[in-house]
Design a protein around this motif. Structure first.
Motif, PDB file in Angstrom:
ATOM      1  N   UNK A   1       0.815  -1.224   0.000  1.00  0.00           N
ATOM      2  CA  UNK A   1       0.000   0.000   0.000  1.00  0.00           C
ATOM      3  C   UNK A   1       0.842   1.264   0.000  1.00  0.00           C
ATOM      4  N   UNK A   2       2.112   1.134  -0.350  1.00  0.00           N
ATOM      5  CA  UNK A   2       2.929   2.309  -0.594  1.00  0.00           C
ATOM      6  C   UNK A   2       3.912   2.670   0.491  1.00  0.00           C
ATOM      7  N   UNK A   3       3.938   1.968   1.601  1.00  0.00           N
ATOM      8  CA  UNK A   3       4.899   2.270   2.661  1.00  0.00           C
ATOM      9  C   UNK A   3       6.260   1.710   2.289  1.00  0.00           C
ATOM     10  N   UNK A   4       7.288   2.478   2.533  1.00  0.00           N
ATOM     11  CA  UNK A   4       8.632   2.082   2.147  1.00  0.00           C
ATOM     12  C   UNK A   4       9.102   0.911   3.014  1.00  0.00           C
ATOM     13  N   UNK A   5       9.514  -0.212   2.397  1.00  0.00           N
ATOM     14  CA  UNK A   5       9.935  -1.369   3.204  1.00  0.00           C
ATOM     15  C   UNK A   5      11.206  -1.082   3.989  1.00  0.00           C
ATOM     16  N   UNK A   6      11.131  -1.305   5.296  1.00  0.00           N
ATOM     17  CA  UNK A   6      12.296  -1.147   6.164  1.00  0.00           C
ATOM     18  C   UNK A   6      12.439   0.225   6.765  1.00  0.00           C
TER      19      UNK A   6
END
Length: 542
Positions: free
Chosen positions: A461-466
């Motif tokens: 859903x668009x959140x940056x991984x990590x």
């Protein structure tokens, strides 16, 4: 005159009531139509029960999310894990998971999350059920006994709940069952025995606790190998297992991570953590974590764990007599004994999914004893009066009826909950809220602490991984993530406060601070299982 040797008198033919037919072990299921039909029918029943409502029950687990996120990292070329890989488990388990889920992820990448990817575990369950049946037949059990073992293994409420979850134990058990099937091969080909060692090594590298079962596998290999080639068979199997297993420390050595050192993780540290981690207490002591885990197992099913353990004990006692069911099932009975001994450690760590490794061996032992007892009752020695035959059949039918009457109602309640109850609605609602641009204007810049059960949902859903979607443990335990949160909890915008996050926050200062300095903006579900989305009061301090 030509001398002739006296011939031994012919043995009188046994009457129909005294003859004891020897069960021929099956070589290949596909060459035996009765086995194919029976195994296929049982497989359909098992998959229907395990697949129905698979995304709704049980609750999404943080461990499931962790393994799937690590498989996602492998697929995306990000390394062996979505954070720093620290040798907590051998990586082969989620490498296989990445392969199993590769096609679904290509067809629909946005569905590569925990709940939808549970469908991939049905392939693992199918392989386990078929191998359980094949192992029973290769150990000399009749068709109906091997089928009973398959039903016990596949339809126990414990299996229905745990086998549909994305656990490494499920993958490891399939490989160990394959190793037993190869070890018990009636053809006694040396390559079968070598392959048994290879499959056993893959099982251990999928979940390291399967190492406990290797002595039972060695006993099965010894029993089923030919005397003339036994030394070659055992040596080849052990060599194949050891050499394959050495790939793991070799991998660490080539990455200069075998031993501890500054600024890097190590296999030695990972092993030390596993051996020295806080224990769960004694399983029979009230109030301990191990006792609660045991209570959760018995809550779902008392029949297979307790009756299977009793059956394994009886089989071990009777294993000294050649030709008995105890001798044929010595390998599975020893596997049950070894795995149970680990449960009974005074202060060992006992995870909830550990029982997965016991289930197929418990099923084989229970089914084998369930067949041996009626056969013993119905056996008619010479000179026994026929009039007691009907009485013995009556006793057998009463025993069978009592067992069914005690088992079916309990399994019906457990399996009905698994196929009807919806427990994961709050997770889906929380992810939908966080994906709403009206609630969170710029997910690409927001920082959210969450458990791994929803980590992949946030990434999709668009959140940056990590850096945007942060597995809450790593905010305190991973130096690479701590460096991106120089102000600690003040650099966090939201916390998805699931039961796992609330339970473990007491040992995680950043997470605990974020919870204490936040307020709920949305709550989904109720009680102890509620999911809270909490906005951190000073989340814009960075």
């Amino acid at each position: 005159m030509t001398a002739t040797l006296p011939t031994a008198p012919a043995r009188p033919a046994a009457g129909p009531r005294h003859a004891r037919a020897r069960v021929r072990p099956v070589l290949r299921l596909r060459n035996s139509p009765p086995d194919v039909l029976l195994c296929g029918a049982l497989l359909c029943a098992v998959l229907c029960v395990q697949g129905w409502n698979i995304t709704g029950y049980p609750n999404l687990s943080d461990d499931e999310g962790t393994y799937l996120a690590q498989a996602w990292a492998v697929q995306q070329g990000r390394g062996l894990a979505h954070y720093t890989y620290w040798y907590d488990h051998p990586p082969l388990g989620w490498l296989q998971l990445a392969a199993v889920t590769w096609l679904p992820s290509v067809v629909s990448p946005e569905l590569f999350t925990v709940a939808p990817m549970r469908w991939a575990m049905l392939a693992v369950s199918a392989a386990g059920a078929v191998l359980c049946y094949a192992l029973g037949r290769r150990l000399g059990l009749p068709h109906w006994v091997a089928g009973l073992a398959t039903l016990l293994y596949g339809l126990s409420p414990l299996s229905v709940v745990l086998q549909r979850q994305i656990f490494l134990d499920n993958i490891a058990v399939v490989w160990m069952l394959l190793a037993f099937c190869l070890a018990a091969s009636p053809r006694r080909h040396l390559w079968h025995h070598f392959a048994a060692g290879l499959a056993a090594a893959v099982s251990v590298l999928s979940k390291e606790t399967m190492l406990i079962v290797l002595p039972a596998l060695l006993v099965t290999l010894w029993q089923h190998s030919h005397r003339a080639t036994r030394k070659f068979a055992v040596t080849g199997a052990v060599t194949a297992c050891v050499l394959t297993g050495l790939a793991y420390p070799l991998f660490a050595l080539l990455h200069h991570e075998l031993f501890p050192g500054p600024d890097h993780v190590s296999l030695a540290d990972g092993i030390k953590y596993q051996l020295t981690r806080a224990g769960s207490g004694f399983v029979l002591s009230p109030g301990t974590g191990a006792r609660r885990v045991l209570g959760s197992w018995l809550y779902y099913d008392r029949v297979l764990p307790l009756a299977g353990l009793a059956a394994a004990s009886v089989l071990l006692v009777t294993a000294r007599r050649p030709g008995t069911t105890g001798r044929r099932l010595l390998g599975p009975a020893l596997a049950v004994a070894a795995l149970t001994a680990m449960v009974l450690r005074p202060s060992g760590y006992l995870p909830a999914m550990y029982v997965i490794q016991l289930l197929p061996f418990l099923a084989l032992c229970l089914a084998g004893l369930a067949a041996a007892v009626p056969a013993r009752i119905l056996h008619t020695p010479p000179g026994f009066r026929r009039r007691w035959y009907a009485a013995r059949w009556t006793a057998v039918l009463l025993l069978a009826g009592g067992a069914l009457g005690w088992t079916v109602p309990r399994w019906y309640d457990g399996d009905r909950a698994a196929v009807t109850r919806e427990l994961n609605g709050p997770y889906r609602q929380a992810v939908s809220w966080l994906g709403d641009r009206g609630k969170v204007a710029d997910p690409g810049r927001a920082r959210v602490l969450a458990d791994d059960a929803v980590w992949l949902d946030l990434v999709h859903r668009g959140y940056s991984p990590g850096t945007g979607a942060i597995w809450f443990y790593k905010a305190d335990l991973d130096p690479a993530i701590r460096a991106r949160l120089p102000h600690g909890w003040r650099d966090v915008d939201y916390v998805v406060a699931s039961p796992t996050v609330r339970r473990d926050a007491v040992d995680l200062p950043v997470v605990e601070g974020a919870l204490e300095h936040s307020r709920p903006v949305a709550v989904f579900g109720g009680g102890a299982d509620r999911i809270e989305i909490r906005r951190v009061a000073r989340g814009s301090a960075r």
